[in-house]
Motif scaffolding. Structure first.
Motif, PDB file in Angstrom:
ATOM      1  N   TYR A 253       0.893  -1.085  -0.127  1.00 56.06           N
ATOM      2  CA  TYR A 253       0.074  -0.041   0.004  1.00 56.06           C
ATOM      3  C   TYR A 253       0.863   1.235  -0.195  1.00 56.06           C
TER       4      TYR A 253
ATOM      5  N   GLN B 126       0.641   5.229   1.200  1.00 52.53           N
ATOM      6  CA  GLN B 126      -0.005   6.347   2.249  1.00 52.53           C
ATOM      7  C   GLN B 126       0.596   7.656   2.143  1.00 52.53           C
TER       8      GLN B 126
ATOM      9  N   GLY C 289      -4.745   8.994   1.553  1.00 52.57           N
ATOM     10  CA  GLY C 289      -4.772   8.105   2.461  1.00 52.57           C
ATOM     11  C   GLY C 289      -4.107   6.667   2.021  1.00 52.57           C
ATOM     12  N   LEU C 290      -4.685   5.549   2.305  1.00 50.29           N
ATOM     13  CA  LEU C 290      -4.035   4.264   2.053  1.00 50.29           C
ATOM     14  C   LEU C 290      -4.480   3.759   0.644  1.00 50.29           C
ATOM     15  N   GLU C 291      -3.594   3.728  -0.268  1.00 46.33           N
ATOM     16  CA  GLU C 291      -3.941   3.185  -1.523  1.00 46.33           C
ATOM     17  C   GLU C 291      -3.544   1.837  -1.805  1.00 46.33           C
ATOM     18  N   PHE C 292      -4.162   1.033  -2.145  1.00 40.94           N
ATOM     19  CA  PHE C 292      -3.825  -0.387  -2.543  1.00 40.94           C
ATOM     20  C   PHE C 292      -2.912  -0.157  -3.813  1.00 40.94           C
ATOM     21  N   LEU C 293      -1.732  -1.123  -3.659  1.00 39.87           N
ATOM     22  CA  LEU C 293      -1.011  -1.276  -4.919  1.00 39.87           C
ATOM     23  C   LEU C 293      -1.124  -2.628  -5.722  1.00 39.87           C
TER      24      LEU C 293
ATOM     25  N   GLY D 169      -3.724  -1.361  -8.565  1.00 41.30           N
ATOM     26  CA  GLY D 169      -3.561  -0.374  -7.991  1.00 41.30           C
ATOM     27  C   GLY D 169      -2.074   0.255  -8.382  1.00 41.30           C
TER      28      GLY D 169
ATOM     29  N   LEU E 120       3.621   0.908   2.620  1.00 47.43           N
ATOM     30  CA  LEU E 120       3.470  -0.029   3.481  1.00 47.43           C
ATOM     31  C   LEU E 120       3.401  -1.342   2.977  1.00 47.43           C
TER      32      LEU E 120
END
Lengths: 110, 114
Positions: free
Chosen positions: B35, B37, B42-46, B59, B91
């Motif tokens: 992820y 951040q 915010g918290l973006e999924f990759l 992502g 993250l």
């Protein structure tokens, strides 16, 4: 990636008060809804979670509510403590990707 | 038991340079997530691996980002030709049971692109 919407962006409550955070989602295939808590300099940590077959789950001072019809969930913190000051994220998953909301920064004032 | 280990904790690169971030998941966990951040997003999924196989990379920015999991004990996220907008905390998380189990996050790698 606005799969999950979260409000408010920030919130301040007094010690002993009740905190309410809310989230909404669109994808009806989501069936798992965790809440994560993050302190500065740390990664998020699971706080509480609920499956779509339930409407309420409690863990101590923390309760999450789920409304499938309205596609909404909420986190209630009773007797809020200064140690609860952190950023809280709701999230949603359909057995594949876990999508997070934008987070709510909670400050609990003594 | 050690948690998810991410290295480096901080990395500063110049615009156009390459950055490689490392993640060591918890032993025995079959799923690894990355992820990004930022304050704004915010918290973006990759991307997401299960049993070392890539499952979903929807992502990932297509051109400069790549992720690999060559063995069960580590995953890498590589960013080529870094840009200032890549500055974020990256993250890594691992899980026993995929996205519906508890994700254990590392402390993150803070990337700053000057």
């Amino acid at each position: 990636q606005q799969q999950v919407r979260q409000s408010p962006q920030s919130l301040t409550v007094w010690e002993g008060g009740t905190t309410v955070l809310t989230c909404s989602y669109e994808d009806s295939t989501f069936n798992y809804f965790p809440w994560y808590q993050q302190f500065p300099g740390e990664g998020p940590a699971l706080l509480i979670s609920i499956l779509s077959v339930s409407d309420k789950k409690e863990d101590g001072r923390f309760t999450t509510f789920f409304n499938k019809r309205e596609k909404k969930l909420s986190l209630h913190i009773i007797d809020s403590q200064p140690g609860d000051s952190a950023t809280y994220f709701c999230a949603a998953s359909n057995y594949n990707v876990l999508y997070f909301g934008s987070g709510t920064k909670l400050t609990v004032e003594p | 038991n050690a948690g998810v280990i991410q290295t480096p904790r901080h990395k500063v690169t110049g615009k156009g340079q390459e950055a490689t971030l490392w993640c060591e998941p918890i032993s025995g966990h079959s799923a690894v997530f990355w992820y990004r951040q930022t304050i704004v997003q915010g918290l973006e999924f990759l991307t997401y691996f299960r049993n070392q196989a890539p499952i979903d990379d929807s992502g990932m920015p297509k051109e400069r980002f790549s992720a690999q999991m060559p063995n069960q004990s580590h995953s890498t996220l590589k960013i080529q030709s870094t840009q200032p907008q890549d500055s974020a905390v990256y993250l890594c998380a691992s899980s026993l049971a995929g996205s519906t189990g508890q994700l254990y996050f590392g402390e993150g790698s803070k990337l700053t692109v000057l």
